[in-house]
Structure formats: C-alpha cells, structure tokens
Scaffold this active site. Structure first.
Site, PDB file in Angstrom:
ATOM      1  N   ASN A  99      72.128  83.625  53.013  1.00  0.00           N
ATOM      2  CA  ASN A  99      71.870  82.454  53.857  1.00  0.00           C
ATOM      3  C   ASN A  99      70.367  82.251  53.989  1.00  0.00           C
ATOM      4  O   ASN A  99      69.604  83.216  54.064  1.00  0.00           O
ATOM      5  CB  ASN A  99      72.478  82.704  55.245  1.00  0.00           C
ATOM      6  CG  ASN A  99      72.259  81.536  56.205  1.00  0.00           C
ATOM      7  OD1 ASN A  99      72.286  80.388  55.788  1.00  0.00           O
ATOM      8  ND2 ASN A  99      72.024  81.833  57.467  1.00  0.00           N
ATOM      9  N   HIS A 115      67.333  80.730  56.399  1.00  0.00           N
ATOM     10  CA  HIS A 115      67.168  80.441  57.816  1.00  0.00           C
ATOM     11  C   HIS A 115      65.715  80.054  58.075  1.00  0.00           C
ATOM     12  O   HIS A 115      64.798  80.739  57.594  1.00  0.00           O
ATOM     13  CB  HIS A 115      67.546  81.672  58.647  1.00  0.00           C
ATOM     14  CG  HIS A 115      67.517  81.434  60.114  1.00  0.00           C
ATOM     15  ND1 HIS A 115      68.500  80.724  60.777  1.00  0.00           N
ATOM     16  CD2 HIS A 115      66.602  81.783  61.059  1.00  0.00           C
ATOM     17  CE1 HIS A 115      68.182  80.650  62.069  1.00  0.00           C
ATOM     18  NE2 HIS A 115      67.048  81.286  62.263  1.00  0.00           N
ATOM     19  N   SER A 147      63.420  82.800  56.213  1.00  0.00           N
ATOM     20  CA  SER A 147      64.043  84.076  55.828  1.00  0.00           C
ATOM     21  C   SER A 147      65.274  83.814  54.967  1.00  0.00           C
ATOM     22  O   SER A 147      65.958  82.800  55.146  1.00  0.00           O
ATOM     23  CB  SER A 147      64.502  84.842  57.085  1.00  0.00           C
ATOM     24  OG  SER A 147      63.440  85.012  58.002  1.00  0.00           O
ATOM     25  N   ASP A 158      72.975  85.228  61.970  1.00  0.00           N
ATOM     26  CA  ASP A 158      71.638  85.459  61.383  1.00  0.00           C
ATOM     27  C   ASP A 158      71.154  86.884  61.624  1.00  0.00           C
ATOM     28  O   ASP A 158      69.959  87.129  61.840  1.00  0.00           O
ATOM     29  CB  ASP A 158      70.629  84.446  61.960  1.00  0.00           C
ATOM     30  CG  ASP A 158      71.060  83.007  61.660  1.00  0.00           C
ATOM     31  OD1 ASP A 158      70.968  82.177  62.582  1.00  0.00           O
ATOM     32  OD2 ASP A 158      71.513  82.745  60.525  1.00  0.00           O
TER      33      ASP A 158
HETATM   34  C1  GRF Z   1      67.282  74.333  56.423  1.00  0.00           C
HETATM   35  O1  GRF Z   1      66.021  74.604  57.001  1.00  0.00           O
HETATM   36  C2  GRF Z   1      68.276  75.407  56.788  1.00  0.00           C
HETATM   37  O2  GRF Z   1      67.739  76.699  56.819  1.00  0.00           O
HETATM   38  C3  GRF Z   1      68.638  74.990  58.182  1.00  0.00           C
HETATM   39  O3  GRF Z   1      68.725  73.584  58.144  1.00  0.00           O
HETATM   40  C4  GRF Z   1      67.915  73.115  57.068  1.00  0.00           C
HETATM   41  C5  GRF Z   1      68.807  72.389  56.112  1.00  0.00           C
HETATM   42  O4  GRF Z   1      67.997  71.669  55.268  1.00  0.00           O
HETATM   43  N1  GRF Z   1      69.884  75.577  58.589  1.00  0.00           N
HETATM   44  P1  GRF Z   1      68.603  71.024  53.916  1.00  0.00           P
HETATM   45  O5  GRF Z   1      70.044  70.602  54.232  1.00  0.00           O
HETATM   46  O6  GRF Z   1      68.534  72.076  52.866  1.00  0.00           O
HETATM   47  O7  GRF Z   1      67.687  69.867  53.657  1.00  0.00           O
END
Ligand code: GRF
Length: 195
Positions: free
Chosen positions: A105, A107, A134, A143
């Site tokens: 994942n 984050h 991360s 997370d």
């Molecule tokens: C990313 O920063 C992800 O880590 C977080 O939301 C954002 C999603 O961005 N959960 P995208 O959909 O890849 O543009």
C-alpha cells in the site's frame, strides 16, 4: 511481475506506474486495475488497454461478502503483487490473509506518523514541518504493516492540504515505482519483511 492495482480515486500513482511499465526493461506489468467505485482513475487503465473491474461495497450485504468477491476478481488475474494505490477501503482480514505478503500500500505520510484516511490533513493540522510518503506491506491494521520504503517531504508555510498532497504524491509515485522494481529484482523480500 504481474501486478493488479486497486484504486478508489484519480489514480495518479497508477498512471505513473502504467507509464513506467511502458518501458520494455521494466520488470513488471499491470495486468488489471480494480476499484471499489467508478473511480476516475479507471480511465487511465482504459487509456493503456488494461482490463478493469469494479466491486462496489454497496452491492453487498456485508464487508466480508464484498471482500470475497474482490478477492475472487483479483485472483482471476493471478497477480504476483497486488498494489493498493489510493484505495480507500480496509480489506477484511481474510482478504489480507489470502494475499499477504504480496499486498502493498502507498500512504501519503512518513509512517508511523499520520496513519489513516486523512494523513495529509492531519499533518497540516499538527503543524508538522515535514511529512512524507511510505510504501508498506499490508497487515490487518490501519497503515501498520512493515515499511518497505519511505521518504521525507517538506511541509511549506502556507501549504494547504491540496498543495502538500500534490508535493507528497510526486514523491509517492516515484517511491512506488522503485519498490516495484526492488520487489521484481529481488532486492526486497516481502516474505522476509512480513515475517
Ligand atoms: C494517494 O496519495 C494515496 O496514498 C492516498 O490518496 C492518494 C490517491 O491518489 N490514499 P491517486 O488516486 O493515486 O491520484
């Protein structure tokens, strides 16, 4: 390396991964993209001719039934690695158990700082002068899994949630591509990390 990527939103991280995998040298291919809703990011998969699937929680009477269907859809593609990239749902434990440790994942924070769905907003609210991005191995927590890679991102005075998130996303997508490379090349051993 066969990748299935799950998204819920814009899919900018996905798009960057798709662009990286255009390089014949890149040792991974996105074989399918899944979402829990009609995510805008599914358009990126379609642009690259990659199959997509959508499994909406609202179509199921329980989170476990939703998870079982999502897992079935994922396993159809026989992925070597499943990537949650802007996927905004917690997976039921039996889905994590079935995929672990081949489930990672991204984050938008320097874990364990600011876990959860509002990491960027929380960093701003906390008056943090730096945050980060991360990539972790997914476990049953929120997370909390082992960190594969992370990088610091500065918070600038006057940053809004959007401006900080944009700055983090640029780092995040580079980190994700590097992690996929390291996993594909054996430089990162997920089984070892997740023990
Ligand atoms: C990313 O920063 C992800 O880590 C977080 O939301 C954002 C999603 O961005 N959960 P995208 O959909 O890849 O543009």
């Amino acid at each position: 390396l066969r990748l299935v990527v799950l998204i819920s939103g814009a899919g900018s991280n996905l798009r960057h991964l798709l662009q990286a995998s255009e390089d014949a040298e890149f040792p991974a291919r996105v074989v399918a993209v899944g979402a829990d809703r009609p995510a805008d990011g599914l358009d990126h998969a379609e642009d690259f001719g990659i199959p997509t699937f959508t499994v909406a929680l609202s179509n199921f009477s329980s989170r476990d039934e939703w998870g079982d269907e999502l897992l079935a859809q994922i396993e159809l593609w026989q992925p070597d690695l499943v990537i949650l990239s802007g996927f905004m749902r917690l997976l039921p434990p039996r889905v994590v158990a079935a995929l672990s440790p081949r489930l990672i994942n991204t984050h938008p924070a320097y874990l364990p700082e600011f876990p959860g769905a509002h990491a960027v907003r929380d960093a701003i609210a906390a008056g943090a002068t730096e945050s980060g991005a991360s990539v972790i191995v997914v476990d049953d927590g929120v997370d909390t899994g082992p960190i594969i890679a992370q990088r610091r991102v500065p918070v600038l005075p006057g940053d809004s949630e959007a401006s900080l998130h944009d700055r983090i996303k640029i780092v995040e997508r580079e980190l994700l591509v590097q992690c996929v490379l390291d996993i594909a090349n054996g430089h990162v051993d997920l089984k070892e990390l997740a023990r």
